[in-house]
Write a protein that holds these residues in place. Structure first.
Motif: not given
Length: 611
Positions: A532-552
């Motif tokens: 959420t740097m400055g006025r920009k928001v960054g989104l990532s589907i890859r980061a979400l998938v990697q989090d789910e894999e690590r949790a599993a």
């Protein structure tokens, strides 16, 4: 007629006298009468001083003759005082005699010379030493004053060993041996080497008998080289290496020693077979490195003198024999890759901090910047993220502007943070070196010594994505968004009424999953907020998938209650590896992503306008 014996005897005497008279060479006698020669000419005779004035001394030499001698010839060789009085009986040399005028040309100096020459002839026969002074150098040797007589000393006869510098022997009373005396030619040759060799041979055996390692003795410096000095120990020479002269570092032995100097030394090594002697001076004093850790505890601030500058740092003398190094990286908090001469000068006294001590290797690491306030800490205390600052453009690069915020601290305005509607060279073209600019602090990283600035954040443009931040979206959140548009290298989604671009690399883990064409307008997807740097928001589907894999992986690995199986261990290791690999896009990545987001948006706006 009888003969009277008495008359006969008288006749015989008269006859002898008569015969003697007949034998006289009257011609030679007549010739001598008309010449100036006299038996006393060219010899030394006694004379009486009859008068002394300010310039001359009158001397009566008998024969009804007087002569005058310059007063200066009566001066003493050492003091220069004149010691002569009327009535003194002195030796004079008769140079010439004029019977007709009853005058004689006399010399007191030549009389002295003849007297000395007589003594020198005796010294030569008796092999005795005489005193003399070397007062000049000529081709092949030296001129020597031997009791008022000029003598010659061949260069090879000055000493038993070759001498490169004769200055210590000049104008100093020395003993010489008379080698040759020629009175007629006024020739005198002397030698000092003969006496030196005789003395050395006499003392050599006794010296060698008492010489052993660790013994103290005295030596005279005979010769100085780049690597040390040779000392005469009294019949045998020893080498004093430059590293054994002093505990501290010296550039050349001549800084401490000079030829002819007598010094105290210690025998550090003696080879009885080769008769080689190694000497040391520093061994007479305690090694200061034995107690260096107690004298200079780590963390203490001390004073020292800069002794030498190199490309990698500066050497500092803390005490005689103890030096430390200030590495170039420990000289300034902000100046990098510079020569030490830009900070300190040779001979300067500085305050430094002891950082590290290695007594075995005789090394001390010192820090100069540690004795100064860290400008980054000062800046961090005075400024925070979001503050407005101003400065001068110090330099420009392809990726942004460096702005001087203080004398020592620069901030970087990335090219993507210069303007909302411009990028690359176009954005940089609005500025030049020396311009005054205002900016917003986007982030401060004291550890990495970085300040990220933004100029475009000062304006109210491009704030659509700030709505997402206003609705409570923060880094790490999992959000559901709707696809509003797709492009060749990204997709656009709607988040809290704002449009956010997701680059192709963040659409999935594998290459096929990163294809934007797999997404359709109106499709709802889940993504992770990565910045959420400055006025920009960054989104990532890859980061979400990697989090789910690590949790599993972690959940499966934790199912083993007792004794971890090899599979569980492998899964845990894989989880740790995945976590490390997917860790943190840093501030620079986020800034770059924000810049990348601008290009698709501009491209998309152009596409809609064309439609």
């Amino acid at each position: 007629m009888s003969e009277n014996p008495k008359n006969t005897q008288e006749f015989a005497v008269a006859q002898e006298t008569l015969q003697s008279a007949f034998d006289v060479d009257f011609a030679r006698r007549l010739e001598d009468t008309f010449t100036d020669t006299h038996p006393v000419v060219g010899s030394v005779i006694k004379g009486v001083v009859v008068h002394v004035d300010s310039e001359n001394v009158s001397v009566d030499i008998g024969l009804k003759t007087e002569g005058k001698i310059p007063l200066k010839e009566f001066e003493d060789f050492d003091t220069g005082a004149v010691s002569v009085a009327v009535g003194d009986l002195i030796d004079v040399f008769v140079e010439n005699l004029d019977d007709r005028k009853a005058e004689a040309k006399l010399s007191r100096e030549k009389a002295r010379r003849e007297e000395v020459m007589t003594k020198l002839e005796g010294a030569n026969k008796a092999n005795e030493a005489v005193k003399g002074v070397i007062f000049g150098k000529v081709k092949g040797g030296f001129m020597v004053d031997v009791q008022g007589v000029l003598g010659f000393l061949p260069g090879s006869q000055l000493d038993a060993k070759p001498i490169t510098d004769a200055s210590p022997y000049m104008y100093t009373p020395l003993d010489f041996q008379v080698v040759k005396v020629d009175r007629k030619r006024n020739n005198l040759i002397v030698s000092r080497r003969a006496l030196t060799e005789d003395g050395q041979l006499a003392d050599r055996d006794s010296l060698l008998a008492g010489l052993k390692e660790g013994s103290r003795t005295k030596g005279t410096v005979k010769n100085i080289t780049d690597y040390g000095a040779f000392l005469d120990l009294g019949g045998i020479d020893g080498l004093l290496h430059i590293t054994d002269i002093a505990w501290h570092r010296i550039g050349h032995p001549s800084e401490v020693l000079k030829v002819g100097q007598q010094v105290d030394v210690v025998v550090t090594r003696f080879d009885d077979k080769t008769q080689r002697v190694s000497l040391g001076m520093k061994q007479l004093h305690d090694d200061p490195w034995k107690t260096v850790d107690k004298t200079y505890p780590i963390g203490n601030k001390v004073q020292g003198k800069i002794t030498n500058l190199t490309d990698y740092g500066a050497f500092v003398e803390l005490a005689p024999g103890v030096e430390g190094l200030i590495h170039v990286t420990e000289m300034s908090w902000t100046k990098k890759n510079m020569h030490p001469s830009r900070v300190v000068q040779s001979g300067q006294t500085v305050t430094i901090q002891v950082l590290e001590i290695d007594r075995d290797k005789r090394r001390i690491s010192l820090g100069l910047k540690q004795c100064m306030e860290n400008p980054w800490e000062t800046f961090t205390r005075a400024n925070k993220q979001g503050d407005k600052v101003s400065g001068t453009v110090r330099s420009m690069t392809d990726f942004g502007l460096f702005v001087a915020l203080t004398e020592e601290i620069d901030g970087l305005v990335h090219v993507s943070d210069i303007a909302w509607d411009k990028a690359g060279e176009e954005a940089l073209g609005s500025f030049k070196k020396g311009d005054k600019v205002e900016a917003v602090i986007l982030s401060i990283d004291t550890a990495k010594e970085r300040v990220a600035l933004g100029i475009k954040q000062l304006s109210g443009e491009g704030q659509s994505s700030s709505k997402a931040e206003g609705n409570g979206v923060k880094k790490g959140d999992i959000v559901t968004v709707k696809v509003t548009d797709t492009d060749a290298d990204s997709i656009t989604v709607s988040l809290a009424g704002a449009e956010v671009i997701i680059k192709a690399r963040d659409l999935g883990v594998t290459k096929p999953e990163q294809d934007p064409n797999k997404f359709k307008e109106g499709q709802e997807i889940q993504a992770k907020v990565i910045s959420t740097m400055g006025r920009k928001v960054g989104l990532s589907i890859r980061a979400l998938v990697q989090d789910e894999e690590r949790a599993a992986v972690a959940e499966y690995a934790n199912q083993e209650e007792a004794g971890e199986s090899a599979l569980a261990a492998a899964l845990k290791a894989a989880g740790a590896k995945t976590k490390a690999k997917a860790a943190k896009p840093d501030a620079a990545d986020a800034t770059a992503e924000a810049a990348d987001d601008e290009a698709p948006k501009a491209k998309k706006a152009s596409k809609k306008k064309a439609e």
